[in-house]
Design a protein around this motif. Structure first.
Motif, PDB file in Angstrom:
ATOM      1  N   ASN A  76     -12.819  16.256 -24.338  1.00 30.34           N
ATOM      2  CA  ASN A  76     -11.692  16.784 -25.093  1.00 30.34           C
ATOM      3  C   ASN A  76     -10.715  17.399 -24.112  1.00 30.34           C
ATOM      4  O   ASN A  76     -11.057  18.286 -23.337  1.00 30.34           O
ATOM      5  CB  ASN A  76     -12.185  17.829 -26.084  1.00 30.34           C
ATOM      6  N   GLU A  78      -7.727  18.873 -24.980  1.00 27.79           N
ATOM      7  CA  GLU A  78      -6.821  19.833 -25.585  1.00 27.79           C
ATOM      8  C   GLU A  78      -7.033  21.219 -24.977  1.00 27.79           C
ATOM      9  O   GLU A  78      -8.159  21.660 -24.775  1.00 27.79           O
ATOM     10  CB  GLU A  78      -7.048  19.906 -27.089  1.00 27.79           C
ATOM     11  N   SER A  80      -6.365  24.120 -26.349  1.00 26.28           N
ATOM     12  CA  SER A  80      -6.922  25.080 -27.311  1.00 26.28           C
ATOM     13  C   SER A  80      -8.443  24.964 -27.375  1.00 26.28           C
ATOM     14  O   SER A  80      -9.143  25.977 -27.509  1.00 26.28           O
ATOM     15  CB  SER A  80      -6.311  24.856 -28.687  1.00 26.28           C
TER      16      SER A  80
END
Length: 135
Positions: A76, A78, A80
């Motif tokens: 992942n 991202e 965040s």
């Protein structure tokens, strides 16, 4: 010479040489296989066409282009996602640091009590019993 052959130490040394030799061969093969290129997943190869065929199959021009690949599975990217994971990691690290601090201080306090209640009184009794003879 006969005693040397009958000695168990000789056979143990020979067995050790054989084991070490086998380990060297295994390590050599592992290192050699690690340097060979290995494909994790084979890429799609476009079939080479020499000429136009009268095949009713559609053209596969868009298959296998390297620019259309997405992110790897399970990775992942991202920010965040990583921010949340790092906050959790830092929270757990603070907990473990506090736990380590308490363990170290408990050990230091136990050592201090041991020295004050057992070691120092024993030394003082030995000094008083000896009459103060210090060489």
């Amino acid at each position: 010479m006969r005693n040397l052959i009958r000695s168990p130490l000789t056979w143990m040394v020979l067995a050790e040489f054989m084991v070490v030799g086998a380990l060297v061969v295994v390590a050599w093969n592992v290192v050699a296989s690690a340097t060979r290129p290995a494909l994790a997943s084979p890429s799609l190869q476009l079939p080479e066409t020499i000429g136009r065929s009268s095949s009713p199959l559609p053209d596969v021009a868009g298959v296998g282009r390297p620019g259309l690949r997405g992110p790897l599975p399970g990775l992942n990217l991202e920010s965040s996602f990583w921010r949340v994971r790092l906050v959790e990691l830092n929270r757990e690290q603070v907990f473990f640091e506090q736990l380590e601090w308490r363990i170290v201080h408990a050990a230091m306090d136990a050592l201090k009590r041991y020295l004050e209640t057992i070691v120092l009184p024993a030394i003082q009794r030995a000094e008083h019993a000896g009459g103060g003879l210090v060489p």
